[in-house]
Design an enzyme around this catalytic site. Structure first.
Site, mmCIF file in Angstrom:
data_model
loop_
_atom_site.group_PDB
_atom_site.id
_atom_site.type_symbol
_atom_site.label_atom_id
_atom_site.label_comp_id
_atom_site.label_asym_id
_atom_site.label_seq_id
_atom_site.Cartn_x
_atom_site.Cartn_y
_atom_site.Cartn_z
ATOM 1 N N LYS A 190 161.160 -14.699 63.416
ATOM 2 C CA LYS A 190 161.771 -14.234 64.650
ATOM 3 C C LYS A 190 163.044 -14.984 64.998
ATOM 4 C CE LYS A 190 157.976 -12.289 67.105
ATOM 5 N NZ LYS A 190 158.632 -11.205 67.850
ATOM 6 N N ASN A 229 162.570 -10.095 69.426
ATOM 7 C CA ASN A 229 161.756 -9.384 68.457
ATOM 8 C C ASN A 229 162.543 -9.019 67.205
ATOM 9 O OD1 ASN A 229 159.094 -8.665 68.107
ATOM 10 N ND2 ASN A 229 159.046 -7.716 70.129
ATOM 11 N N SER A 276 141.185 -1.990 63.724
ATOM 12 C CA SER A 276 141.637 -0.741 63.127
ATOM 13 C C SER A 276 141.105 -0.564 61.716
ATOM 14 C CB SER A 276 143.161 -0.692 63.124
ATOM 15 O OG SER A 276 143.683 -1.795 62.428
ATOM 16 N N ARG A 334 164.005 -1.440 60.087
ATOM 17 C CA ARG A 334 162.888 -1.203 61.007
ATOM 18 C C ARG A 334 163.303 -1.394 62.461
ATOM 19 N NH1 ARG A 334 157.908 -1.129 58.050
ATOM 20 N NH2 ARG A 334 156.691 -1.490 59.911
ATOM 21 N N TRP A 388 155.478 -7.248 74.170
ATOM 22 C CA TRP A 388 156.028 -6.181 73.335
ATOM 23 C C TRP A 388 156.606 -5.022 74.148
ATOM 24 C CZ3 TRP A 388 151.634 -6.222 69.052
ATOM 25 C CH2 TRP A 388 151.759 -7.427 68.325
ATOM 26 N N GLU A 434 154.002 -16.131 70.370
ATOM 27 C CA GLU A 434 155.425 -15.813 70.358
ATOM 28 C C GLU A 434 156.018 -15.743 71.761
ATOM 29 O OE1 GLU A 434 154.924 -12.056 68.234
ATOM 30 O OE2 GLU A 434 155.971 -11.059 69.857
ATOM 31 N N CYS A 458 147.027 -13.493 65.509
ATOM 32 C CA CYS A 458 147.570 -13.517 64.154
ATOM 33 C C CYS A 458 149.078 -13.740 64.232
ATOM 34 C CB CYS A 458 147.253 -12.211 63.433
ATOM 35 S SG CYS A 458 147.776 -10.744 64.295
ATOM 36 N N GLU A 461 143.917 -15.125 62.093
ATOM 37 C CA GLU A 461 144.474 -15.028 60.743
ATOM 38 C C GLU A 461 144.563 -16.419 60.126
ATOM 39 O OE1 GLU A 461 148.397 -13.272 60.588
ATOM 40 O OE2 GLU A 461 148.783 -14.109 58.618
ATOM 41 N N HIS A 504 147.427 -7.792 54.362
ATOM 42 C CA HIS A 504 148.750 -7.227 54.092
ATOM 43 C C HIS A 504 148.865 -6.693 52.676
ATOM 44 C CE1 HIS A 504 149.314 -10.030 57.437
ATOM 45 N NE2 HIS A 504 150.127 -9.101 57.873
HETATM 46 N N1 GLN Z 1 142.824 -4.587 67.054
HETATM 47 C C1 GLN Z 1 144.091 -4.510 66.390
HETATM 48 C C2 GLN Z 1 143.917 -3.890 65.005
HETATM 49 O O1 GLN Z 1 142.940 -4.154 64.376
HETATM 50 C C3 GLN Z 1 144.747 -5.851 66.255
HETATM 51 C C4 GLN Z 1 146.104 -5.753 65.650
HETATM 52 C C5 GLN Z 1 146.876 -7.044 65.609
HETATM 53 O O2 GLN Z 1 146.332 -8.102 65.742
HETATM 54 N N2 GLN Z 1 148.136 -6.978 65.405
HETATM 55 O O3 GLN Z 1 144.743 -3.170 64.525
HETATM 56 ZN ZN ZN Z 2 145.991 -9.367 63.973
#
Ligand code: GLN
Ligand code: ZN
Length: 757
Positions: free
Chosen positions: A112, A117, A435, A517, A563, A607, A645, A667, A696
């Protein structure tokens, strides 16, 4: 006369033309020459906007195909040696390989840009780094501007900030020691710009707004003295993103010809610099946010300055306009839907016009721009008095919160017993971060629904099908605490913004995040209220499908704040607490509906830290309170999770513990659990789920790798406190790899469980 200039302009174009052209070029659908032509046309347009608004210089050199710090690596010959490229003869393809990686080399790391951002490419300095000037990037842009007959001012990031932002690689050394080699190369570059006719050069040193070590601060004197002696142009030293008042003495004595101050972020520093004896560039229009200025108020500040400084007063945005969207006037939908809000906003082009008005008023008096000033005043008054954004019920609710509103009823040690009693989880419980793969079908369904091609009922049916699929897969995998997969969410902030009062969305309000992006942050413009439940139906539906425990999933107040474009008429801390309180309504509704494990994500908490350490405590205080407010009133046996994370958390561990979540998932896999060692040393009191594999990558981790990480974790976390989960959500992954990855995770967990039992 009053000189008006901008520090930099957005590069991607009003309609993100550069992004689309770059991506087509990368896919080999566009020739290099066509890309170059398009970029040239974009620069011309940017300059025309500045010239039309009566700017005295147009900014040149700010345009970039990827990142201005990458350009500087090329210009100083400091591109990473591992690529084996010749920086003096770099092709455009090689340039993009530096930014995006190639078959042999991973891309230059990104991070960053200060507290924005925007992400820059981190210079990789080595003890053996040799610099060599290659000013072509800047010279070419100057020649274009000259060909158009424009008065121009090159902009370039200065040597101390450049070094500061880099990292040492290879043999241990201190990158500060490279300064002596770097400065002569800067002299060459700057003189090349002077030779092109640059009267002024803007040198950005935003590092001055950080906590710099003493030797770095002191180095400014010699570096800028060298420039004064050897460079044939005047230097405007640009600071931004914070106050530089602590360096006032140094800066006043510096051998530069002018100084730019960010008077939006740090208006109070003006008092310290009012007696500055050279050109003072006042950054009075917000380059980081989207609100229209109250021009009369700005004039109240700059008119007395003008009286004092005369022609030595320059006016500008607070920082580069790179951080604001391009043009408000294309937001016709917003204008129709919320004309009041529309009238309170200003994007890049509108900000440039505001500066035109200020310049005119300073040169010819306020009467010469009466209509503009009246309109600006009317908008400011309407905003100040709007019943839509100042809701007495919201203020009253915040004001009447009891002092312990943000405290759980009992301490963790007691809560966890009550939670374990009904949760009945095995040792090392497994879970996910939220997710699951966002497949093309999901995205298509959402797009069709938004276009009106898919009915609400059909859309919801599609999402439910997806949720059922996610639940069944997790059952097959034998995971312990399930998630519904977030199929119905486009984005973890936008989703909530759309359901909360006080938020608005633009159609084209893009700002560059990195390379091609861009992100389109929501606008928080009014007091925040949750008019009705947002996630309860979905979580309840997911729970109805399974005997296992379903975890509810919310985005936390700090991340939502961080954000978004945030209103500037009340403190950020107040906005954040409002969001926390609104979320608490959701948490209690989830609890009532039987969802008694609830995760509140805060990936962005780190951040949000201010640039200066002295401001950290105050931030962590209100950010923590806002987070805790989001679960206010829950029962002891309801289990609150949080997730973080993207960053290292070592330096804010006490504040993280202070959030008092029952479980934190975090993370860690990429750092080989280094982070966790810090959690262990600190004796993090509650449950913790360090990520055991990197999400990732599609790569399926080997069982030994996960085992290694978990054994490492068990050394610092008591086995009763340890959870097992991936590093983050899985939405960017495909299904096949997701299943394979989670299978390994569960298999290893079961093995260790048997051992520990
Ligand atoms: N709950 C969100 C996901 O699993 C968390 C995303 C994140 O930490 N950036 O996508
Ligand atoms: Zn995350």
């Amino acid at each position: 006369m009053t000189t008006f200039h901008v520090l930099g302009f957005p590069r991607v174009g009003a309609k993100r033309e550069l992004k689309f052209a770059q991506e087509r070029y990368w896919r080999k659908e566009l020739d290099e020459q066509d890309l170059l032509d398009l970029a040239k046309a974009l620069r011309e347009k940017n300059w025309k906007h500045q010239a039309d608004a009566n700017a005295d210089f147009v900014a040149v050199g700010d345009f970039t195909f990827y990142d201005h710090i990458l350009d500087l690596q090329v210009a100083t010959g400091a591109i990473p040696a591992r690529f084996g490229f010749d920086s003096q003869n770099l092709t455009l393809d090689q340039y993009f390989q530096l930014a995006r990686g190639n078959k042999e080399q991973f891309a230059i790391e990104m991070t960053k840009w200060f507290d924005t951002n925007y992400h820059y490419l981190v210079p990789e300095f080595q003890k053996t780094t040799e610099f060599k000037a290659n000013p072509a990037h800047y010279v070419q842009q100057i020649r274009e501007a000259k060909a158009l007959g424009l008065k121009f001012k090159p902009v370039i990031v200065g040597p101390l900030t450049f070094l500061w932002l880099g990292k040492e690689k290879g043999e241990a050394f201190n990158r500060f020691d490279l300064l002596n080699k770097l400065v002569p190369v800067y002299v060459d570059i700057l003189n090349a710009l002077a030779a092109e006719g640059a009267e002024w050069i803007q040198i950005d040193e935003p590092a001055l707004a950080l906590d710099l070590p003493k030797e770095w601060v002191e180095a400014y004197k010699a570096v800028y003295a060298t420039f004064a002696e050897k460079v044939n142009a005047k230097v405007l030293l640009a600071t931004y993103f914070g106050s530089v008042a602590e360096h006032a003495e140094l800066l006043k004595g510096l051998a530069v010809d002018g100084l730019h101050l960010d008077l939006i972020r740090a208006p109070e520093q003006l008092a310290v610099f009012e007696d500055y004896s050279k050109v003072l560039s006042a950054g009075v229009i917000d380059g980081r946010n989207i609100w229209r200025a109250n021009l009369n108020k700005v004039l109240d500040v700059v008119e007395p300055l003008k009286a004092k400084l005369g022609d030595r007063l320059w006016i500008a945005p607070s920082c580069s306009l790179l951080h604001t969207p391009f043009d408000l006037s294309v937001e016709t939908q917003l204008q129709a839907k919320n004309p009041a809000l529309y009238s309170w906003l200003a994007f890049t082009l509108q900000k440039v016009d505001e500066l035109r008005v200020i310049k005119t008023a300073l040169e010819q008096g306020r009467a010469a721009v009466k209509a503009e000033l009246d309109a600006s005043q009317a908008a400011a008054d309407a905003r100040a008095n709007s019943k839509e954004i100042h809701r007495p019920d919201v203020a009253a609710r915040l004001a009447s919160l009891p002092a312990d509103a943000d405290k759980r009823k009992s301490p963790f040690a007691e809560r966890i017993k009550l939670q374990n009693a009904w949760l009945n989880l095995p040792l090392l419980p497994t879970t996910n971060i939220g997710s699951f793969p966002q497949t093309t079908e999901i995205r298509h369904a959402r797009a069709s629904f938004k276009k009106g091609d898919l009915s609400l009922a059909d859309y919801e049916a599609a999402m439910k099908k997806e949720i059922e699929y996610v639940v069944r897969r997790q059952e097959e995998l034998d995971l312990d605490v399930l998630v519904h997969g977030e199929a119905e969410r486009n984005d973890m902030v936008e989703y909530f913004g759309e359901l909360l009062d006080g938020f608005a969305f633009t159609k084209f309000g893009w700002v560059q995040s990195y390379g091609s992006r861009c992100v389109k942050p929501p606008v928080i413009y009014g007091d925040v209220v949750r008019p009705e439940p947002m996630t309860v139906r979905w979580s309840q539906y997911a729970q109805s499908l399974t005997q296992k425990v379903m975890k509810g999933m919310l985005t936390g107040p700090v991340t939502i704040l961080q954000w978004s474009f945030v209103r500037n008429d009340i403190p950020r801390s107040t906005v954040c607490k409002q969001i926390g309180v609104a979320l608490s309504d959701e948490v209690l509704d989830l609890e009532k509906a039987g969802i008694k494990v609830i995760q509140i994500d805060e990936p962005a908490i780190r951040e949000g830290l201010p640039l200066k350490r002295s401001d950290w405590d105050a931030y962590l205080q209100w950010a923590g309170e806002a987070f805790r407010l989001s679960y206010m009133g829950v029962q002891d046996d309801t289990q609150i999770h949080t997730h973080m994370c993207y960053s290292e958390f070592n330096d804010i561990l006490p504040a993280i513990a202070g959030l008092d979540a029952d479980v934190i998932t975090i993370e860690t896999s990429r750092s080989d659990m280094e982070l966790l060692t810090a959690f262990g040393d600190f004796k993090y009191p509650n449950d913790i789920g360090p990520g055991v594999y990197d999400i990732h990558s599609p790569r399926v981790p080997k069982a030994e790798e996960i085992e290694h990480l978990l054994r490492k974790a068990l050394k610092v976390v008591p086995k009763e406190r340890l959870w097992v989960n991936p590093d983050c959500g899985l939405k960017t992954r495909g299904w096949a790899e997701t299943i394979a990855q989670l299978e390994v995770m569960v298999e290893v967990t079961k093995k260790l469980r048997a051992e520990l039992a």
